[in-house]
Write an enzyme that holds these catalytic residues in place. Structure first.
Site, mmCIF file in Angstrom:
data_model
loop_
_atom_site.group_PDB
_atom_site.id
_atom_site.type_symbol
_atom_site.label_atom_id
_atom_site.label_comp_id
_atom_site.label_asym_id
_atom_site.label_seq_id
_atom_site.Cartn_x
_atom_site.Cartn_y
_atom_site.Cartn_z
ATOM 1 N N ALA A 1 9.092 -27.286 36.283
ATOM 2 C CA ALA A 1 7.987 -26.814 35.457
ATOM 3 C C ALA A 1 6.723 -26.742 35.932
ATOM 4 O O ALA A 1 5.839 -25.951 35.590
ATOM 5 C CB ALA A 1 8.134 -27.719 34.143
ATOM 6 N N CYS A 2 6.244 -27.644 36.858
ATOM 7 C CA CYS A 2 5.009 -27.517 37.510
ATOM 8 C C CYS A 2 4.812 -26.288 38.602
ATOM 9 O O CYS A 2 3.767 -26.311 38.798
ATOM 10 C CB CYS A 2 4.665 -28.792 38.241
ATOM 11 S SG CYS A 2 5.651 -29.038 39.704
ATOM 12 N N GLY A 3 5.755 -25.710 38.688
ATOM 13 C CA GLY A 3 5.768 -24.394 39.583
ATOM 14 C C GLY A 3 6.273 -24.461 40.920
ATOM 15 O O GLY A 3 6.585 -23.489 41.659
#
Length: 179
Positions: free
Chosen positions: A155-157
């Site tokens: 989710a943080c990339g």
């Protein structure tokens, strides 16, 4: 013959949306699925989505008066042929490893004799944390099964370990455990 009962514990991870597809896949294999959502899971998605796909009531609260007298965590624990926690956060893993029973999901798991399958999904730093890893080892020693996580986009990339395992692997694990 009665359908096998799966209690699907849903916790507060971005991967929670994948649990909706998981319900559809499990129902296609002729399982009956009842969702238990933590308060944090409800921040990502509403119980109505789970109720619509599972065609069952969704349980969210420990202390809600039911239509009929039945302690929710006990009745859910008793009817479960398997408890599947997907996605599982570091928080729920820690609670279960410590025996904490402070919400409906943890009380249901601790009250049940059914096998438990846990599918972690979290940031790679969280997953690699020594305490989280110790909690996973402890739960495995007590017979809890784990599926994943895998290396993937988080989710943080960034890409790292902590991505939810493919749903096909989760369904296979359920079938193996529930026999």
């Amino acid at each position: 013959m009665r359908k096998k009962e799966i209690i699907l514990g849903v916790t507060g991870s971005v991967a929670v949306y994948k649990s909706l597809e998981l319900i559809s896949r499990l129902k296609a294999k002729d399982f009956n699925v009842t969702a238990v959502m933590t308060k944090e899971a409800q921040e990502f998605i509403t119980p109505l989505s789970f109720q619509t796909l599972s065609e069952n009531p969704v349980y969210t609260e420990m202390f809600v008066l039911p239509q009929e007298f039945a302690l929710a965590h006990i009745s859910l624990a008793d009817k479960a042929n398997l408890i599947l926690i997907c996605p599982a956060t570091a928080n729920i893993i820690g609670k279960l490893a410590s025996g904490s029973c402070d919400d409906l999901l943890t009380c249901t798991v601790v009250s049940s004799k059914a096998p438990v399958v846990i599918c972690p999904a979290m940031n790679d730093n969280m997953y690699k944390n020594k305490i989280v890893q110790e909690n996973i080892v402890k739960l495995k020693k007590h017979g809890y099964r784990f599926v994943g996580p895998i290396q993937g986009r988080l989710a943080c990339g960034r890409v790292g370990i902590g991505h939810l395992a493919p749903l096909s692997q989760i369904v296979e694990a359920v079938i193996r455990e529930i026999k």
